[in-house]
Scaffold this motif. Sequence first.
Motif, PDB file in Angstrom:
ATOM      1  N   THR A 101      -4.248  86.921 -74.754  1.00 41.11           N
ATOM      2  CA  THR A 101      -2.951  86.269 -74.984  1.00 41.11           C
ATOM      3  C   THR A 101      -3.014  85.132 -76.002  1.00 41.11           C
ATOM      4  O   THR A 101      -1.989  84.774 -76.585  1.00 41.11           O
ATOM      5  CB  THR A 101      -2.404  85.670 -73.671  1.00 41.11           C
ATOM      6  OG1 THR A 101      -3.432  84.833 -73.116  1.00 41.11           O
ATOM      7  CG2 THR A 101      -2.011  86.751 -72.675  1.00 41.11           C
ATOM      8  N   LEU A 102      -4.195  84.531 -76.178  1.00 42.22           N
ATOM      9  CA  LEU A 102      -4.307  83.303 -76.967  1.00 42.22           C
ATOM     10  C   LEU A 102      -5.340  83.436 -78.079  1.00 42.22           C
ATOM     11  O   LEU A 102      -6.357  84.108 -77.914  1.00 42.22           O
ATOM     12  CB  LEU A 102      -4.731  82.128 -76.059  1.00 42.22           C
ATOM     13  CG  LEU A 102      -3.829  81.805 -74.874  1.00 42.22           C
ATOM     14  CD1 LEU A 102      -4.448  80.693 -74.037  1.00 42.22           C
ATOM     15  CD2 LEU A 102      -2.424  81.417 -75.333  1.00 42.22           C
ATOM     16  N   ASP A 148      -0.250  81.507 -79.359  1.00 40.59           N
ATOM     17  CA  ASP A 148      -0.073  82.623 -78.424  1.00 40.59           C
ATOM     18  C   ASP A 148       0.250  83.932 -79.150  1.00 40.59           C
ATOM     19  O   ASP A 148       0.846  84.829 -78.565  1.00 40.59           O
ATOM     20  CB  ASP A 148       1.021  82.296 -77.393  1.00 40.59           C
ATOM     21  CG  ASP A 148       2.364  81.970 -78.034  1.00 40.59           C
ATOM     22  OD1 ASP A 148       2.514  82.168 -79.260  1.00 40.59           O
ATOM     23  OD2 ASP A 148       3.266  81.520 -77.316  1.00 40.59           O
ATOM     24  N   PHE A 186      -0.354  87.288 -77.470  1.00 42.37           N
ATOM     25  CA  PHE A 186       0.676  87.635 -76.477  1.00 42.37           C
ATOM     26  C   PHE A 186       1.909  88.203 -77.175  1.00 42.37           C
ATOM     27  O   PHE A 186       2.482  89.210 -76.741  1.00 42.37           O
ATOM     28  CB  PHE A 186       1.052  86.409 -75.646  1.00 42.37           C
ATOM     29  CG  PHE A 186       2.153  86.669 -74.661  1.00 42.37           C
ATOM     30  CD1 PHE A 186       1.960  87.527 -73.585  1.00 42.37           C
ATOM     31  CD2 PHE A 186       3.400  86.077 -74.818  1.00 42.37           C
ATOM     32  CE1 PHE A 186       2.980  87.775 -72.678  1.00 42.37           C
ATOM     33  CE2 PHE A 186       4.426  86.323 -73.918  1.00 42.37           C
ATOM     34  CZ  PHE A 186       4.220  87.175 -72.846  1.00 42.37           C
ATOM     35  N   THR A 198       4.196  79.330 -72.777  1.00 43.40           N
ATOM     36  CA  THR A 198       3.117  80.312 -72.681  1.00 43.40           C
ATOM     37  C   THR A 198       1.739  79.680 -72.531  1.00 43.40           C
ATOM     38  O   THR A 198       0.772  80.387 -72.276  1.00 43.40           O
ATOM     39  CB  THR A 198       3.076  81.156 -73.968  1.00 43.40           C
ATOM     40  OG1 THR A 198       3.104  80.248 -75.066  1.00 43.40           O
ATOM     41  CG2 THR A 198       4.243  82.112 -74.043  1.00 43.40           C
ATOM     42  N   MET A 199       1.644  78.393 -72.782  1.00 33.86           N
ATOM     43  CA  MET A 199       0.332  77.742 -72.854  1.00 33.86           C
ATOM     44  C   MET A 199       0.338  76.442 -72.067  1.00 33.86           C
ATOM     45  O   MET A 199       1.297  75.676 -72.162  1.00 33.86           O
ATOM     46  CB  MET A 199       0.033  77.357 -74.312  1.00 33.86           C
ATOM     47  CG  MET A 199      -0.876  78.284 -75.021  1.00 33.86           C
ATOM     48  SD  MET A 199      -1.301  77.600 -76.635  1.00 33.86           S
ATOM     49  CE  MET A 199       0.065  78.156 -77.602  1.00 33.86           C
ATOM     50  N   SER A 252      -5.106  84.019 -64.899  1.00 35.20           N
ATOM     51  CA  SER A 252      -4.930  83.492 -66.258  1.00 35.20           C
ATOM     52  C   SER A 252      -6.218  83.632 -67.058  1.00 35.20           C
ATOM     53  O   SER A 252      -7.291  83.824 -66.496  1.00 35.20           O
ATOM     54  CB  SER A 252      -4.550  82.016 -66.175  1.00 35.20           C
ATOM     55  OG  SER A 252      -5.509  81.325 -65.401  1.00 35.20           O
ATOM     56  N   SER A 283      -4.912  77.252 -71.435  1.00 33.44           N
ATOM     57  CA  SER A 283      -4.795  78.494 -70.666  1.00 33.44           C
ATOM     58  C   SER A 283      -3.415  79.112 -70.838  1.00 33.44           C
ATOM     59  O   SER A 283      -2.474  78.451 -71.286  1.00 33.44           O
ATOM     60  CB  SER A 283      -5.071  78.257 -69.185  1.00 33.44           C
ATOM     61  OG  SER A 283      -3.902  77.780 -68.549  1.00 33.44           O
ATOM     62  N   ASP A 284      -3.310  80.394 -70.449  1.00 32.23           N
ATOM     63  CA  ASP A 284      -2.021  81.092 -70.490  1.00 32.23           C
ATOM     64  C   ASP A 284      -1.357  81.095 -69.117  1.00 32.23           C
ATOM     65  O   ASP A 284      -0.483  81.925 -68.848  1.00 32.23           O
ATOM     66  CB  ASP A 284      -2.213  82.522 -71.013  1.00 32.23           C
ATOM     67  CG  ASP A 284      -3.131  83.349 -70.118  1.00 32.23           C
ATOM     68  OD1 ASP A 284      -3.602  82.847 -69.077  1.00 32.23           O
ATOM     69  OD2 ASP A 284      -3.382  84.516 -70.464  1.00 32.23           O
ATOM     70  N   ILE A 289       2.442  81.809 -68.482  1.00 33.82           N
ATOM     71  CA  ILE A 289       2.935  83.195 -68.529  1.00 33.82           C
ATOM     72  C   ILE A 289       2.854  83.785 -67.130  1.00 33.82           C
ATOM     73  O   ILE A 289       3.797  84.409 -66.636  1.00 33.82           O
ATOM     74  CB  ILE A 289       2.109  84.052 -69.517  1.00 33.82           C
ATOM     75  CG1 ILE A 289       2.173  83.483 -70.937  1.00 33.82           C
ATOM     76  CG2 ILE A 289       2.578  85.511 -69.482  1.00 33.82           C
ATOM     77  CD1 ILE A 289       1.296  84.239 -71.940  1.00 33.82           C
TER      78      ILE A 289
END
Length: 365
Positions: free
Chosen positions: A92-93, A167, A170, A257-258, A278, A330-331, A334
Amino acid sequence: MTAATGHNIDRELERFNNRMVEHNLTPTWAYYPELVAMAPPVAYRPYLWKAGLLDRVVGTAGELVDLERGGERRSFEVVNPDLRHIHGTTHTLGAALQLVQPGEIAPPHRHLANAIRFIVKGRGSYTAVEGERLYMEERDLILTPTWMWHEHGNETEAPVVWVDALDYPFNKLMQLSFFQPGASEDAGSRPIGFTSSRVGLVRPTWTSYPDEIPNVTYKWEETANTLNALRDEEGSPYDGILLEYVNPIQEGSVLPTMACYAQLLRPGERCKAHRQTSSTIHYVLDGEGYSVINGVRFDWGPGDFFMIPPWAWHEHANPGGGDAVHFVISDTPIMTSLKLWREEPYPEGDGHQETAETFAPLTWS
Ligand code: GTQ
Ligand code: FE2
């Protein structure tokens, strides 16, 4: 039913299943364990990048890459070898290092990707978000939320280096990665201090409260003071003294998202293992220590990046006599906003994993 008939039916079913696949149909009855696995089949491994390698690349990129000749940004992603197709640090990141030379401007643009910047080296450069300049010094954090114009400038005499995290993987997963280059007249015209004069303990009565993510600078000095003030508390058994940077308007994470964190592992601290849905990126600021991720030991020191995939068992340790401090991305938002957040403590023994091997990081060769 005779055995022979059963056998025939099995063969006929297998043929039928195969023909379904040829016609772009999945027979759930044949693929059930793959469709809904007992444990998530995570497609990438944990990984670590050493500061020595990254420093070499920053140095050479500073000599060879000329922003005037295009390229938009002198940055490079730390890419998980299993995620090269999306240039992802996690699924995602994407985290990167970026260098801006004295006198340079990285031109304005905007994209659907949200981003954060965490200054690693240098002071007094700016990022303009919607035209509002935010001047930054070492370990300050700023945000460039989705679709906001941003440009970077270094009016100082020394190079500036920071960590970017975006992101865009993602967005790619959502089939929604897009970008717009800009000219300086597009880049917004908000004056310096625009946001900080509207978000704070005092605010102008004749304006409405901003409803968007603010252009605020998270000063390291405040974060460091808070880490210190809390150092004698118990903290988290899994993460020590872990502070989350908060959005001053909406509360919660800095971006949708973060999430960003500052982590203090105290001298001698050994955290217990857990896992979460995550994915997480650590950038080491101070201290030497190690993390065990799915039974593999990752030794880290200042300037190293490492990342933890979803649902990987992980634990952190700072066996030395000084503080270990990490900047962490971290995500999690989400997962929490989609109600996909799960967390488990390591169920066995004393909460620590067996260490089967030690990760061998790459050097520049
Ligand atoms: O500074 O705007 O590392 O757009 C990747 C994409 C930095 C930026 C990156 C970007 C930027
Ligand atoms: Fe950008």
